[in-house]
Design an enzyme around this catalytic site. Structure first.
Site, PDB file in Angstrom:
ATOM      1  N   ASN A 123       0.839  -1.202   0.000  1.00  0.00           N
ATOM      2  CA  ASN A 123       0.000   0.000   0.000  1.00  0.00           C
ATOM      3  C   ASN A 123       0.871   1.248   0.000  1.00  0.00           C
ATOM      4  O   ASN A 123       0.925   2.000   0.964  1.00  0.00           O
ATOM      5  CB  ASN A 123      -0.932  -0.021   1.213  1.00  0.00           C
ATOM      6  CG  ASN A 123      -2.003   1.046   1.151  1.00  0.00           C
ATOM      7  OD1 ASN A 123      -1.914   2.074   1.805  1.00  0.00           O
ATOM      8  ND2 ASN A 123      -3.004   0.808   0.338  1.00  0.00           N
ATOM      9  N   GLY A 171      -2.159   1.710   4.878  1.00  0.00           N
ATOM     10  CA  GLY A 171      -0.855   2.314   4.693  1.00  0.00           C
ATOM     11  C   GLY A 171      -0.931   3.716   4.128  1.00  0.00           C
ATOM     12  O   GLY A 171      -1.984   4.362   4.138  1.00  0.00           O
ATOM     13  N   ARG A 187      -1.075   4.934   1.113  1.00  0.00           N
ATOM     14  CA  ARG A 187      -2.107   5.211   0.110  1.00  0.00           C
ATOM     15  C   ARG A 187      -3.478   5.308   0.757  1.00  0.00           C
ATOM     16  O   ARG A 187      -4.275   6.180   0.414  1.00  0.00           O
ATOM     17  CB  ARG A 187      -2.116   4.145  -0.993  1.00  0.00           C
ATOM     18  CG  ARG A 187      -3.018   4.543  -2.179  1.00  0.00           C
ATOM     19  CD  ARG A 187      -3.006   3.514  -3.300  1.00  0.00           C
ATOM     20  NE  ARG A 187      -3.617   4.042  -4.505  1.00  0.00           N
ATOM     21  CZ  ARG A 187      -4.916   4.001  -4.770  1.00  0.00           C
ATOM     22  NH1 ARG A 187      -5.766   3.474  -3.896  1.00  0.00           N
ATOM     23  NH2 ARG A 187      -5.396   4.504  -5.890  1.00  0.00           N
ATOM     24  N   CYS A 188      -3.767   4.413   1.697  1.00  0.00           N
ATOM     25  CA  CYS A 188      -5.055   4.453   2.388  1.00  0.00           C
ATOM     26  C   CYS A 188      -5.258   5.793   3.103  1.00  0.00           C
ATOM     27  O   CYS A 188      -6.390   6.283   3.218  1.00  0.00           O
ATOM     28  CB  CYS A 188      -5.150   3.340   3.421  1.00  0.00           C
ATOM     29  SG  CYS A 188      -5.304   1.675   2.743  1.00  0.00           S
ATOM     30  N   MET A 189      -4.184   6.391   3.609  1.00  0.00           N
ATOM     31  CA  MET A 189      -4.286   7.605   4.421  1.00  0.00           C
ATOM     32  C   MET A 189      -4.341   8.883   3.588  1.00  0.00           C
ATOM     33  O   MET A 189      -4.326   9.972   4.161  1.00  0.00           O
ATOM     34  CB  MET A 189      -3.091   7.692   5.373  1.00  0.00           C
ATOM     35  CG  MET A 189      -3.072   6.621   6.443  1.00  0.00           C
ATOM     36  SD  MET A 189      -1.844   6.929   7.727  1.00  0.00           S
ATOM     37  CE  MET A 189      -0.327   6.892   6.767  1.00  0.00           C
TER      38      MET A 189
END
Length: 406
Positions: A352, A395, A397-399
């Protein structure tokens, strides 16, 4: 044009984050499963880690804007929206919130500072904070300490999921889990009423549509090609609706949607937990999906809102090479050839990554094996501290939700 995202690797210029707040302090062991956490992050350390992430983005030329501040600006600029927002937020809070509607409305309305109000809706409201004496004979007798009239929303620091930037438009998503569905209200008000966005952002999906889709499943591979994961959180029916809506908009450049069917398990909850792009023609991928991965191509059909779909049976790298018109595509294995490292580091979001510019990515420091493999493949890895943020199972990218890429 306040949103422009036509790739995963173009230089990132503007990104939306949410700094973790008191909502994490309101996680308890008994509420973890309901609120989609496996452990309780330590807030002060999580905030330090998130600040380091934001600073790394700023140091690399990215403008960082915050969800909570944009939402506060929205109602500050349009004060007539305040009552409507509070009422709608309570109505989305479930039956207990609805049963306490009037005292909740008074409590939230009495918060004068707009940013404080927004942060309170995110953190949650305890029953003990409300004036409920005499409302219910049993409720008056039963201890209310620790019981929430409005539940906290601890997943908010994963800004990738409630909506997805696609070209110059947005998929405003219907979240898979009931506990996350209130997250979308902030983006809806910001996109609809904030002066930087109002009237300028077409919506290709909205939360009132019947099927679930989340932003972690959406990858902008090029101006004309979108990848969407069929996952635990995104259904095939949602991808059909999204595709039909994009194809019918003459201003949308997407003409091919690649639907990647990944295992329906929590460890692989979104496509971007097993596959992200790190450079032109380079992707980091968890090898655990290779044997079962099925790939479908969706293209415009004949007539309004019509689509065609077919299965593609060639290897993923060959499909990407053709559809993205690249000379070569390489899939870099998360964890390398070590199956234990691969499984462990994927769980901690080694796949991620957030691409900041071609060949430069943000990644968690705890995934040293994968990070070194990326470096061996010519990728610059900016390592982010991750002991607490990673407990939420997401991770870099998720944030992050990119709003503008070159």
């Amino acid at each position: 044009m306040p949103i422009h995202v036509t790739s995963e690797t173009g230089p990132l210029k503007k990104v939306l984050l949410h700094r973790p707040g008191l909502e994490l302090e309101h996680l308890t062991p008994t509420s973890l499963e309901q609120l989609l956490f496996d452990d309780i992050p330590y807030l002060a350390a999580a905030q330090r880690e998130h600040d380091a992430f934001a600073q790394a983005l700023t140091d690399n030329g990215v403008e960082v804007v915050y969800l909570e501040k944009l939402m506060a600006e929205t109602i500050s600029n349009r004060p007539e929206l305040r009552k409507a927002f509070i009422g709608e937020f309570i109505s989305l809070g479930g039956p207990l919130a609805e049963s306490c509607h009037d005292p909740l409305f008074r409590y939230l309305s009495n918060i004068q500072d707009d940013l404080e109000l927004i942060e309170k809706t995110m953190a949650g409201v305890l029953m003990s904070e409300l004036s409920l004496k005499g409302k219910s004979p049993l409720t008056d007798l039963v201890r209310r300490e620790g019981r929430f009239a409005l539940e906290p929303i601890p997943n908010l620091y994963f800004t990738r999921d409630p909506f997805a930037s696609i070209g110059t438009g947005v998929s405003l998503n219907k979240m898979y889990s009931e506990t996350r569905r209130r997250e979308t209200i902030y983006a809806r008000y910001i996109l609809g009423y904030h002066p930087d966005f109002a009237g300028q952002v077409p919506l290709y999906y909205t939360p009132d549509m019947p099927f679930c889709i989340e932003g972690g499943d959406v990858l902008n591979l090029s101006e004309s090609v979108l990848a969407v994961g069929l996952s635990q959180r995104t259904s095939p029916e949602a991808v059909e609706l999204l595709s039909a809506n994009m194809f019918s908009d003459p201003l949308c450049r997407i003409r091919t949607v690649l639907a990647l069917d990944i295992p329906d398990i929590r460890a692989f909850m979104h496509l971007d937990t097993v596959l992200t792009q790190v450079d032109t023609g380079k992707f980091v991928m968890h090898p655990g999906i290779q044997e079962t991965l099925r790939i479908y191509e969706i293209t415009p059909g004949n007539g309004p809102k019509a689509i065609r779909a077919r299965e593609l049976t060639r290897p993923l790298e060959d499909i990407f090479k053709e559809k993205l018109e690249l000379d070569s595509v390489s899939l870099i294995r998360c964890g390398g050839k070590d199956p234990i490292a691969s499984e462990r580091e994927q769980w901690n979001d080694a796949s991620n990554t957030l691409c900041i510019s071609p060949g430069v990515v943000a990644a968690y420091d705890r995934n040293g094996i994968t990070n070194n493999i990326l470096r061996d493949n010519g990728i610059t890895v900016l390592e982010m501290p991750s002991s607490e943020l990673s407990r939420g199972r997401g991770g870099p990218r998720c944030m992050s939700m990119p709003l503008w890429r070159e």
